[in-house]
Structures are given as C-alpha cells and as structure tokens.
Design an enzyme around this catalytic site. Structure first.
Site, mmCIF file in Angstrom:
data_model
loop_
_atom_site.group_PDB
_atom_site.id
_atom_site.type_symbol
_atom_site.label_atom_id
_atom_site.label_comp_id
_atom_site.label_asym_id
_atom_site.label_seq_id
_atom_site.Cartn_x
_atom_site.Cartn_y
_atom_site.Cartn_z
ATOM 1 N N SER A 43 0.831 -1.189 0.000
ATOM 2 C CA SER A 43 0.000 0.000 0.000
ATOM 3 C C SER A 43 0.878 1.257 0.000
ATOM 4 O O SER A 43 1.707 1.409 -0.892
ATOM 5 C CB SER A 43 -0.969 -0.053 1.192
ATOM 6 O OG SER A 43 -2.035 0.841 1.021
ATOM 7 N N ASP A 168 -6.075 -3.363 -2.448
ATOM 8 C CA ASP A 168 -5.015 -3.058 -1.486
ATOM 9 C C ASP A 168 -4.284 -4.296 -0.960
ATOM 10 O O ASP A 168 -4.894 -5.251 -0.478
ATOM 11 C CB ASP A 168 -5.644 -2.311 -0.309
ATOM 12 C CG ASP A 168 -4.654 -1.485 0.484
ATOM 13 O OD1 ASP A 168 -3.547 -1.977 0.748
ATOM 14 O OD2 ASP A 168 -5.004 -0.340 0.826
#
Length: 292
Positions: A43, A168
C-alpha cells in the site's frame, strides 16, 4: 556514496497518509546512503519502496505531504465519478511522467541492484500476489502495480493487470506488514517501519454483514477485510518476538497525528516533522542494530 546493509530486509507497512510520518524514515535512509538489499512494501509502503529504490528523498517527502494540495488529488466528486476518493490513476500513473507533479526517476530505479516485492490482493480469492523486478519493464508497469497495492477497497476502483483484478495489498496474509514477502526471498533479519504506535491493536470489524452486502460482487474482498484484524495483530505479535530475539528493529511512531485519508497539508507537514524528530532520536539504535 552508499553503504550496503547486508543480510537485512527493509519492510514498509501501508497506512495511506499516515506515511507522512514514516516517510521521514526513508528520507533519512537515503540521506545516509544506506542501501538495503531487499525492500518489501504494501500500500503506501509500495510508494515508499519505489521512491527509496529510485533514491529520491524529495519525492518521498512530497508524495505524502504537499502533493495532497494538488486539485486533482481526489475528493468526493472524483469518488462519485468512479475515479476514487483518491484519484488513483492520476496520483500513481500520470504524475510520475516527466514534467508532471511528481516525476519519477525510472532510470535510477532500473539501475538499482536492490530486490523488491510489492504486494496486492486479488479480488477473485482474497490472496496476496507479489510483484518483483521480473514484472517491471517500464515505468507504467511499476506504477500500475504501486497503484494496485494502494487501492483501498470502496474508496478507489480496483485495478486490472493482465486480466487479474486487484485491491489493497494490506488485505493479504500478514495484514499489511509485508514481512512475509521478505521471508520469501530468504531473509530472517528485518528493519520494519510501522505506521501505528507500538501499543496499537486492530479492532474486529463491527458490521461484517454490511461489508458482505457492500462487496457482494467481490465476496473474497469482504472476507479479507473482515479477517484482516486477526492477521494484522498476529503479525504485530510476531514482530515483538523477533525484536526480543534480536532479529528485527521495528520503528513504531510515538504518536500518529493523522488518519490514512488526511489531506490537510499543514497537518501532513507536521506529521513529517514529528517523524523526522523521532528518526533523529532513534538513529543511534539504528546504527547499533545494523552495524553501521
């Protein structure tokens, strides 16, 4: 001038705009010329990974501070238009181009000897997938994977790469602290940068059935979100054991004054300054652990 940090992997947790604080760690590493042989990011940590390997401290800092003032950064309007609360294509892919807001030095990135892993989560089964140098022939190959790793479900549209849809990487096996990626490359000693304070514990999801309804077309994403707290907390416990065994140095923010969605540049700059103050105070312990 660089100093090789042999036998230790650099592990960079995600956390959205909380990386304003921890980007100070990467800026300091670059200033010192310390080169880890393997870097693993998830991320926001994937952005830090790219900027670290390209040896760009200014881009590292600006990405999580001043850049938030860019009018194309994203807002409710871009979210309603389907581009995300953070306009991910613009942030990760367009701004890296020459003469744009955050031009990226891909030549330096490609020339580096450092191995890396960037993690994203497949929407089909909720499993982690790791991207490495073998997946990156062009700058867009890299940036679309950084974007995928950083795609907060519900707030940013999923990213499709080679026919596979991703969100993500923080939803993966380790819950957002990608020490498992470093282990895949054979490392058992780690310099870990977390974006939550040492005493933080992730709470269980309060309304799992609501999430299952929201992600009814991607049920594996819902289950990954619901089960993430247990995986994240287990990884944090493992880090404490590694610290006790002398196998890990973990940078925990003493405070975390911003959320993962913060856009106020003043607050982000303040978070960066607090992070750098902590970095400078911990530097002697870094040297002891890394032997430099």
């Amino acid at each position: 001038m660089t100093t090789s940090i042999d036998g230790t992997a650099l592990v960079l947790e995600g956390g959205g705009m909380r990386a304003a604080y921890t980007s100070a760690v990467v800026v300091k590493l670059l200033g010192l010329g310390w080169e880890f042989p393997q870097v693993c990011g998830i991320s926001a940590g994937s952005s830090l990974t790219a900027n670290y390997i390209s040896r760009d401290p200014e881009r590292t800092r600006l990405s999580f501070t001043d850049f938030a003032a860019d009018p194309r950064f994203g807002n409710l309007g871009t979210w309603l238009a389907g581009r995300g609360y953070f306009d991910a294509e613009y942030i990760y892919q367009r701004t890296a181009e020459p003469h744009q807001a955050l031009p990226f030095d891909f030549a330096t990135f490609r020339a580096s000897r450092q191995a890396f892993r960037i993690g994203a989560t497949r929407t089909s089964d909720g499993k982690q997938e790791w991207f490495t140098r073998e997946d990156v022939a062009t700058m867009d190959d890299l940036m679309v994977r950084v974007r995928a790793s950083s795609t907060m479900p519900g707030f940013m549209p999923p990213v499709t790469i080679n026919g596979v849809e991703y969100v993500d990487g923080a939803l993966g096996e380790a819950g957002g602290i990608p020490i498992d990626g470093a282990r895949l490359d054979g490392y058992d000693r780690f310099f870990v940068v977390c974006t939550r304070p040492r005493d933080y514990v992730k709470n269980d999801v309060k309304r799992p059935q609501t999430l299952r309804r929201l992600f009814r077309h991607r049920p594996a994403v819902a289950e990954a979100i619901i089960t993430r707290p247990a995986r994240y907390n287990a990884t944090r416990e493992m880090l404490r054991d590694l610290e006790a065994d002398g196998k890990a140095y973990v940078f925990y923010p003493r405070v975390m004054p911003v959320t993962n969605k913060e856009k106020n540049v003043t607050k982000l700059r303040q978070a960066y300054a607090l992070g750098m103050a902590q970095v400078n105070s911990e530097l002697p312990q870094w040297r002891d652990f890394l032997g430099v």
